[in-house]
Design an enzyme around this catalytic site. Structure first.
Site, PDB file in Angstrom:
ATOM      1  N   CYS A  71       0.788  -1.173  -0.091  1.00 34.79           N
ATOM      2  CA  CYS A  71      -0.012  -0.092  -0.026  1.00 34.79           C
ATOM      3  C   CYS A  71       0.814   1.387   0.016  1.00 34.79           C
ATOM      4  O   CYS A  71       0.551   2.393  -0.726  1.00 34.79           O
ATOM      5  CB  CYS A  71      -1.027  -0.107   1.188  1.00 34.79           C
ATOM      6  SG  CYS A  71      -0.496  -0.050   2.844  1.00 34.79           S
ATOM      7  N   HIS A 123      -2.555   0.978   6.812  1.00 35.93           N
ATOM      8  CA  HIS A 123      -2.915   0.575   5.601  1.00 35.93           C
ATOM      9  C   HIS A 123      -3.323   2.242   5.173  1.00 35.93           C
ATOM     10  O   HIS A 123      -3.676   2.981   5.771  1.00 35.93           O
ATOM     11  CB  HIS A 123      -4.057   0.109   5.470  1.00 35.93           C
ATOM     12  CG  HIS A 123      -4.530  -0.495   4.013  1.00 35.93           C
ATOM     13  ND1 HIS A 123      -3.843  -1.378   3.276  1.00 35.93           N
ATOM     14  CD2 HIS A 123      -5.655  -0.158   3.405  1.00 35.93           C
ATOM     15  CE1 HIS A 123      -4.201  -1.364   2.073  1.00 35.93           C
ATOM     16  NE2 HIS A 123      -5.395  -0.580   2.002  1.00 35.93           N
ATOM     17  N   HIS A 135      -5.820   1.659  -3.667  1.00 37.67           N
ATOM     18  CA  HIS A 135      -4.776   1.138  -2.631  1.00 37.67           C
ATOM     19  C   HIS A 135      -4.313  -0.596  -3.136  1.00 37.67           C
ATOM     20  O   HIS A 135      -5.004  -0.965  -3.829  1.00 37.67           O
ATOM     21  CB  HIS A 135      -5.626   0.908  -1.432  1.00 37.67           C
ATOM     22  CG  HIS A 135      -6.757   0.201  -1.180  1.00 37.67           C
ATOM     23  ND1 HIS A 135      -6.784  -1.025  -0.431  1.00 37.67           N
ATOM     24  CD2 HIS A 135      -7.978  -0.017  -2.053  1.00 37.67           C
ATOM     25  CE1 HIS A 135      -8.009  -1.774  -0.467  1.00 37.67           C
ATOM     26  NE2 HIS A 135      -8.446  -0.970  -1.317  1.00 37.67           N
TER      27      HIS A 135
END
Length: 166
Positions: A71, A123, A135
Site C-alpha cells: 500500500c 494501511h 490501494h
C-alpha cells in the site's frame, strides 16, 4: 449458528487484511474486473492513466513496482508519477507528514489511512473522489474501493493532505 458467524467473521478479516498484518510472497499478476472503473470517477487524465496502469498488480509486502507492490509503495509511486513528489516509504511516515483531513473534507489526491484489525495505522490509499480510493489489497492487489464499505468505515482513521499537491 454462532460458530458459522465466527468463521465468516474470520474469513472476512482474512480477506480484507491490511498490508502490514499479512505478508504475501506472491508476485503473480492477475488482471481482474474492477468496479468501479476509473472512467466512472471524475479525476485528472494523468491520475486516471497512472491508476489504470497499476490496477490488478499483485500485492507484495515491501514491493514498489509493477512486479508487486504494497500500500505505501503504491502511494509513493503514484505521487511520484502523477504529482512529481517524493513521499516517505512507510504508511506511518506518510501519516506523520500529512495535515489531517476529516472524511467529509477529502479531496482528490488526499491520502486515506486505516487501522484494520490493529490499534496502529497500517494501511494507506489515495482518495479519488466520490468516496472511492485506490490501494494495494493483500488479497486482490491494486484495486479501487469505496469508503462507504462497512469494513473501510470501521477502520478509517483519517484523511491526510500533502502540501503543494494538486
Amino acid at each position: 449458528m454462532k460458530k458459522e458467524s465466527f468463521i465468516l467473521f474470520i474469513l472476512v478479516v482474512f480477506v480484507f487484511a491490511s498490508c502490514k498484518t499479512r505478508r504475501s510472497r506472491s508476485t503473480h499478476q492477475t488482471k481482474i474486473s474492477i468496479v468501479p472503473k476509473t472512467t466512472d470517477i471524475d479525476m485528472s487524465k494523468k491520475m486516471r492513466r497512472e491508476i489504470d496502469s497499476w490496477l490488478g498488480v499483485a500485492y507484495k509486502y515491501g514491493g514498489s513496482d509493477k512486479s508487486g507492490v504494497d500500500c505505501s509503495g503504491l502511494v509513493c509511486e503514484l505521487y511520484k508519477n502523477v504529482y512529481g513528489k517524493a513521499l516517505p516509504r512507510t504508511t506511518i511516515q506518510q501519516y506523520k507528514l500529512c495535515q489531517k483531513v476529516l472524511l467529509h473534507d477529502l479531496k482528490q489526491g488526499d491520502l486515506v489511512f486505516f487501522h484494520p484489525g490493529t490499534k496502529d495505522i497500517s494501511h494507506v490509499g489515495i482518495y479519488l473522489g466520490e468516496h472511492k480510493f485506490v490501494h494495494a489489497s493483500v488479497s486482490k492487489g491494486v484495486v479501487i474501493s469505496d469508503l462507504d464499505n462497512a469494513y473501510y468505515k470501521k477502520y478509517f482513521v483519517s484523511g491526510g493532505r500533502i502540501s503543494n499537491v494538486r
